[in-house]
Design a protein around this motif. Structure first.
Motif, PDB file in Angstrom:
ATOM      1  N   ASN A 176       0.820  -1.135   0.218  1.00 25.94           N
ATOM      2  CA  ASN A 176      -0.003  -0.041   0.067  1.00 25.94           C
ATOM      3  C   ASN A 176       0.937   1.316  -0.027  1.00 25.94           C
ATOM      4  O   ASN A 176       2.136   1.151   0.362  1.00 25.94           O
ATOM      5  N   SER A 177       0.223   2.379  -0.401  1.00 24.11           N
ATOM      6  CA  SER A 177       0.955   3.672  -0.514  1.00 24.11           C
ATOM      7  C   SER A 177       2.253   3.461  -1.079  1.00 24.11           C
ATOM      8  O   SER A 177       3.406   3.961  -0.609  1.00 24.11           O
ATOM      9  N   LEU A 178       2.210   3.123  -2.323  1.00 26.39           N
ATOM     10  CA  LEU A 178       3.314   2.705  -3.050  1.00 26.39           C
ATOM     11  C   LEU A 178       3.970   4.160  -3.363  1.00 26.39           C
ATOM     12  O   LEU A 178       3.243   5.186  -3.746  1.00 26.39           O
ATOM     13  N   ARG A 179       5.509   4.068  -3.528  1.00 24.98           N
ATOM     14  CA  ARG A 179       6.215   5.133  -3.971  1.00 24.98           C
ATOM     15  C   ARG A 179       7.256   4.881  -5.163  1.00 24.98           C
ATOM     16  O   ARG A 179       7.369   3.659  -5.287  1.00 24.98           O
ATOM     17  N   ALA A 180       7.554   5.981  -5.659  1.00 24.37           N
ATOM     18  CA  ALA A 180       8.551   5.624  -6.686  1.00 24.37           C
ATOM     19  C   ALA A 180       9.790   4.608  -6.621  1.00 24.37           C
ATOM     20  O   ALA A 180      10.255   4.002  -7.254  1.00 24.37           O
ATOM     21  N   GLU A 181      10.199   4.780  -5.177  1.00 26.99           N
ATOM     22  CA  GLU A 181      11.494   4.074  -4.943  1.00 26.99           C
ATOM     23  C   GLU A 181      10.991   2.680  -4.421  1.00 26.99           C
ATOM     24  O   GLU A 181      12.037   2.015  -4.217  1.00 26.99           O
ATOM     25  N   ASP A 182       9.756   2.359  -4.874  1.00 27.98           N
ATOM     26  CA  ASP A 182       9.430   0.869  -4.289  1.00 27.98           C
ATOM     27  C   ASP A 182       9.497   0.001  -5.989  1.00 27.98           C
ATOM     28  O   ASP A 182       9.500  -0.845  -5.966  1.00 27.98           O
ATOM     29  N   THR A 183       9.617   0.798  -6.989  1.00 29.14           N
ATOM     30  CA  THR A 183       9.700   0.113  -8.325  1.00 29.14           C
ATOM     31  C   THR A 183      11.207  -0.597  -8.119  1.00 29.14           C
ATOM     32  O   THR A 183      12.096  -0.332  -7.754  1.00 29.14           O
ATOM     33  N   ALA A 184      10.684  -1.897  -8.622  1.00 26.81           N
ATOM     34  CA  ALA A 184      11.859  -2.903  -8.452  1.00 26.81           C
ATOM     35  C   ALA A 184      11.120  -4.339  -8.994  1.00 26.81           C
ATOM     36  O   ALA A 184       9.963  -4.474  -9.313  1.00 26.81           O
ATOM     37  N   VAL A 185      12.088  -5.255  -9.322  1.00 23.29           N
ATOM     38  CA  VAL A 185      11.657  -6.780  -9.483  1.00 23.29           C
ATOM     39  C   VAL A 185      11.725  -7.062  -8.051  1.00 23.29           C
ATOM     40  O   VAL A 185      12.579  -7.273  -7.268  1.00 23.29           O
ATOM     41  N   GLY A 199      10.774 -13.658 -10.449  1.00 21.84           N
ATOM     42  CA  GLY A 199      10.559 -12.331  -9.853  1.00 21.84           C
ATOM     43  C   GLY A 199       9.334 -11.841 -10.791  1.00 21.84           C
ATOM     44  O   GLY A 199       9.078 -12.269 -11.826  1.00 21.84           O
ATOM     45  N   THR A 200       9.013 -10.701 -10.067  1.00 26.65           N
ATOM     46  CA  THR A 200       7.858 -10.031 -10.956  1.00 26.65           C
ATOM     47  C   THR A 200       7.860  -8.341 -10.739  1.00 26.65           C
ATOM     48  O   THR A 200       8.551  -7.960  -9.733  1.00 26.65           O
ATOM     49  N   LEU A 201       7.942  -7.870 -11.751  1.00 24.36           N
ATOM     50  CA  LEU A 201       8.143  -6.347 -11.891  1.00 24.36           C
ATOM     51  C   LEU A 201       6.939  -5.509 -11.278  1.00 24.36           C
ATOM     52  O   LEU A 201       5.972  -5.543 -11.858  1.00 24.36           O
ATOM     53  N   VAL A 202       7.444  -4.506 -10.452  1.00 20.70           N
ATOM     54  CA  VAL A 202       6.404  -3.546  -9.864  1.00 20.70           C
ATOM     55  C   VAL A 202       7.143  -2.154 -10.310  1.00 20.70           C
ATOM     56  O   VAL A 202       8.075  -1.742 -10.136  1.00 20.70           O
ATOM     57  N   THR A 203       6.325  -1.419 -11.061  1.00 15.43           N
ATOM     58  CA  THR A 203       6.549  -0.094 -11.527  1.00 15.43           C
ATOM     59  C   THR A 203       5.655   1.061 -10.982  1.00 15.43           C
ATOM     60  O   THR A 203       4.677   0.843 -11.178  1.00 15.43           O
ATOM     61  N   VAL A 204       6.232   1.920 -10.108  1.00 18.83           N
ATOM     62  CA  VAL A 204       5.493   2.808  -9.542  1.00 18.83           C
ATOM     63  C   VAL A 204       5.862   4.234 -10.185  1.00 18.83           C
ATOM     64  O   VAL A 204       6.834   4.786  -9.948  1.00 18.83           O
ATOM     65  N   SER A 205       4.725   4.881 -10.913  1.00 10.11           N
ATOM     66  CA  SER A 205       5.122   6.007 -11.832  1.00 10.11           C
ATOM     67  C   SER A 205       3.944   6.662 -12.064  1.00 10.11           C
ATOM     68  O   SER A 205       2.816   6.068 -12.402  1.00 10.11           O
ATOM     69  N   SER A 206       3.897   8.048 -12.313  1.00 10.53           N
ATOM     70  CA  SER A 206       2.782   8.889 -12.509  1.00 10.53           C
ATOM     71  C   SER A 206       2.501   8.860 -14.194  1.00 10.53           C
ATOM     72  O   SER A 206       1.592   9.536 -14.519  1.00 10.53           O
TER      73      SER A 206
END
Lengths: 119, 107
Positions: A83-92, A112-119
Motif C-alpha cells: 500500500n501507499s506505493l512510492r516511486a522508490e518501490d519500483t523493483a523486481v 521475479g515480478t516487476l512492480v513499476t510505480v510511476s505517474s
C-alpha cells in the motif's frame, strides 16, 4: 523439485496498492518465506520474512506500515500486500524460500515480478 | 540495523585465476552469512551458507570463510560461467541485509 512462481506485478501510480502472490510447489512442508527486491540496475534488498506458520513477520524499515507479508499454507501461497506505493518501490520482487526450519538464507527463488510505480 | 559492505565493487579477472571477495558486517553476525551469485535477468543462486557451508550442487571451487565481522568468498580457479555479480547476505538478525554486490568481469 521446488518451484516458486510470482504474479501480481504491474504498473501503479504513486499512493496506489498492489498485491503480489507467490505460488509454491514441490515443497513437502512449510518453511519461512522471504520477499527480496531489486531496483533496476541496483543490488538486492531484503524486504520481509514470515515464519512457516505465519506467527511472526519482519520487515525492512522502509516498508513498515505500508507492506504486509502473509501466507495461506492450505494454498501453498505467499503474499505481499503493498500500500501507499512510492516511486522508490519500483523493483523486481522475488519470493524466496528460507533454508531450514529456523530463519535463514534463501535457497530457492522465484523468477521475479516487476512492480513499476510511476505517474 | 546491520550494514554489509563488500569489496571490491568490481573485479576484473581471467579464466583460471583465483579470486577473493570480502564482506564486512557493521557488527558481529557470528557465522550467519550467505553468498549468492546472480547473472543478468536471473534470480540469485545460493552458493554458501553459514559462512563456509557449500550449498548442494555448487562446484567445490567456491569456498567461504570468516566469522564475526569479516568474511571472504573465494573462487579457486575461475571458469567462464563464474562471471556474474556476487552478494553477501547477513541473516543474524532482522532486518536482514545484503552487501551492495561485487561484479566479476572478464579481464
Amino acid at each position: 523439485q521446488v518451484q516458486l512462481v510470482e504474479s501480481g506485478g504491474g504498473a501503479v501510480q504513486p499512493g496506489g496498492s498492489l498485491r503480489l502472490s507467490c505460488a509454491a510447489s514441490g515443497i513437502t512442508r512449510s518453511y519461512g518465506m522471504h520477499w527480496v527486491r531489486q531496483a533496476p540496475g541496483k543490488g538486492l534488498e531484503w524486504v520481509a520474512f514470515i515464519r512457516h506458520d505465519g506467527s511472526n513477520q519482519f520487515y525492512v524499515d522502509s516498508v513498515k506500515g505500508r507492506f504486509t507479508i502473509s501466507r495461506d499454507n492450505s494454498k501453498n501461497t505467499l503474499y505481499l500486500q503493498m500500500n501507499s506505493l512510492r516511486a522508490e518501490d519500483t523493483a523486481v520482487y522475488y519470493c524466496a524460500k528460507g533454508k531450514g526450519v529456523v530463519p535463514g538464507p534463501c535457497d530457492y527463488w522465484g523468477q521475479g515480478t516487476l512492480v513499476t510505480v510511476s505517474s | 540495523d546491520i550494514q554489509m559492505t563488500q569489496s571490491p565493487s568490481t573485479l576484473s579477472a581471467s579464466v583460471g585465476d583465483r579470486v577473493t571477495i570480502t564482506c564486512r558486517a557493521s557488527q558481529s553476525i557470528s557465522s550467519w552469512l550467505a553468498w549468492y551469485q546472480q547473472k543478468p535477468g536471473k534470480a540469485p543462486n545460493l552458493l554458501i551458507y553459514k559462512a563456509s557451508s557449500l550449498e548442494s550442487g555448487v562446484p567445490s571451487r567456491f569456498s567461504g570463510s570468516g566469522s564475526g565481522t569479516e568474511f571472504t568468498l573465494t573462487i579457486s580457479s575461475l571458469q567462464p560461467d563464474d562471471f556474474a555479480t556476487y552478494y553477501c547476505h547477513q541473516y543474524n538478525s532482522f532486518p536482514y541485509s545484503f552487501g551492495q554486490g561485487t561484479k566479476l568481469e572478464i579481464k
